[in-house]
Motif scaffolding. Structure first.
Motif, mmCIF file in Angstrom:
data_model
loop_
_atom_site.group_PDB
_atom_site.id
_atom_site.type_symbol
_atom_site.label_atom_id
_atom_site.label_comp_id
_atom_site.label_asym_id
_atom_site.label_seq_id
_atom_site.Cartn_x
_atom_site.Cartn_y
_atom_site.Cartn_z
ATOM 1 N N TYR A 92 2.859 -1.287 -2.365
ATOM 2 C CA TYR A 92 3.754 -0.098 -2.398
ATOM 3 C C TYR A 92 3.150 0.852 -3.222
ATOM 4 C CZ TYR A 92 7.739 -2.205 -0.015
ATOM 5 O OH TYR A 92 8.416 -2.643 0.709
ATOM 6 N N ILE A 108 8.162 3.336 5.867
ATOM 7 C CA ILE A 108 8.378 1.913 5.545
ATOM 8 C C ILE A 108 9.158 1.231 6.454
ATOM 9 C CG2 ILE A 108 8.750 0.043 3.754
ATOM 10 C CD1 ILE A 108 8.164 2.422 1.724
ATOM 11 N N LEU A 291 12.914 -0.438 -4.926
ATOM 12 C CA LEU A 291 11.741 0.169 -4.597
ATOM 13 C C LEU A 291 11.489 1.441 -5.470
ATOM 14 C CD1 LEU A 291 8.905 0.346 -2.976
ATOM 15 C CD2 LEU A 291 10.372 1.610 -1.157
#
Length: 320
Positions: A92, A108, A291
């Motif tokens: 990431y 994503i 995230l």
């Protein structure tokens, strides 16, 4: 990263539907493209892709999937942009940096791996005077790649000990060469994931600290990307990919014994070693809040120039 054998492709994938033959089945079932090429690292975190191939989950969704083993997510990004790859497995940190910097417009489409205790550790040579994280001041730390997830996570680990990245020296060493670098004194400390820290331990190295702990517990490591163009032009194929990988990830979580035979097919990890590994978390969807922690940590340590919202990067069906 590691050098592994490359798998042959059934066809060269591009962004255009006509780039690969054999898409008549896709037209019949309403999907825009059925031949999908995935670029992925030969690491345990992508075992669900191999499982989805072996168990027929992709086939059941009308997809013909081939994988190309890559050296690293950042290095393979141009192949995703050009259309040589349809889907890319990437850490990431690289993915967010490329998007925030305007290098690539990516989406994503799925989560791959979340760090768990024992997956990634710092190791020293037996008898090293460095016995605590606070003792790392002035140390040379070996990482596989600079300015990426390894250096970012170690920087976060240093902070509670009153240290900054400027207090250590990061040097690049491929994981297979890290034990020799420790033994030879080229590095004082090594950043190692499974299964490499097992090999290091067998040669006498000792664990100094778990990496992803405290503020970085359950840290998102990697996911599956595609381009905005591909996602927009092939929404049904993307959704089919997501369903197949989620089913395989569920299998990996419910039946860990399925992972070892899958690993033998695309890595050099033998079944005995695989059976001893401490695996991370196989995720079925991207947690946007989790995230965002990656982007915020990147901003804190200068990997990003300004605050970056990860939400626009999430494709339909990717988030929980």
């Amino acid at each position: 990263m590691l050098e592994f054998r490359r798998f042959s492709l059934l066809c060269a994938a591009t962004l255009a539907i006509a780039a690969c033959g054999g898409n008549s089945a896709g037209q019949e079932n309403g999907r825009e493209k059925t031949d999908i090429t995935i670029g992925m690292l030969a690491l345990p975190e992508v075992a669900p892709v191999q499982l989805a191939i072996d168990k027929g989950y992709f086939a059941a969704e009308g997809l013909k999937v081939e994988v190309e083993v890559i050296a690293g997510g950042a290095a393979a990004l141009p192949d995703l942009i050009s259309g040589k790859l349809d889907v890319l497995h990437s850490n990431y940190v690289s993915a967010l940096a490329a998007s925030a910097g305007g290098v690539a417009k990516t989406k994503i489409i799925g989560d791959a791996y979340v760090a768990k205790p024992g997956n990634f550790v710092l190791m020293t040579k037996k008898g090293s005077p460095i016995t605590t994280v606070a003792g790392l001041k002035g140390a040379t730390i070996g990482v596989n790649t600079l300015n990426n997830v390894a250096t970012l996570s170690v920087s976060a680990l240093l902070k509670p000990a009153g240290l900054t990245p400027a207090d250590v020296k990061f040097v690049e060493r491929p994981f297979p060469e890290m034990v020799a670098a420790l033994e030879g004194g080229q590095v004082d400390v090594a950043f190692l994931p499974e299964p490499f820290h097992q090999a290091a331990a067998r040669k006498g190295a000792v664990v100094l600290s778990d990496i992803f702990t405290g503020p970085t517990a359950d840290f998102p490591i990697s996911g599956y990307l595609t381009t905005e163009t591909f996602a927009r032009g092939n929404p049904k194929a993307v959704a089919a990919f997501q369903r197949a990988v989620r089913k395989a990830a569920d299998l990996a979580v419910a039946s860990p014994a399925e992972i070892a035979p899958a690993l033998e097919k695309y890595t050099k990890i033998d079944r005995a070693t695989a059976g001893e590994m401490k695996l991370g978390g196989y995720s079925t969807s991207v947690d946007a809040t989790r995230l965002q922690r990656v982007a915020d940590l990147m901003l804190e340590f200068g990997y990003l120039k300004q605050k970056f919202d990860v939400t626009p990067m999430l494709a339909g069906g990717a988030s929980s």
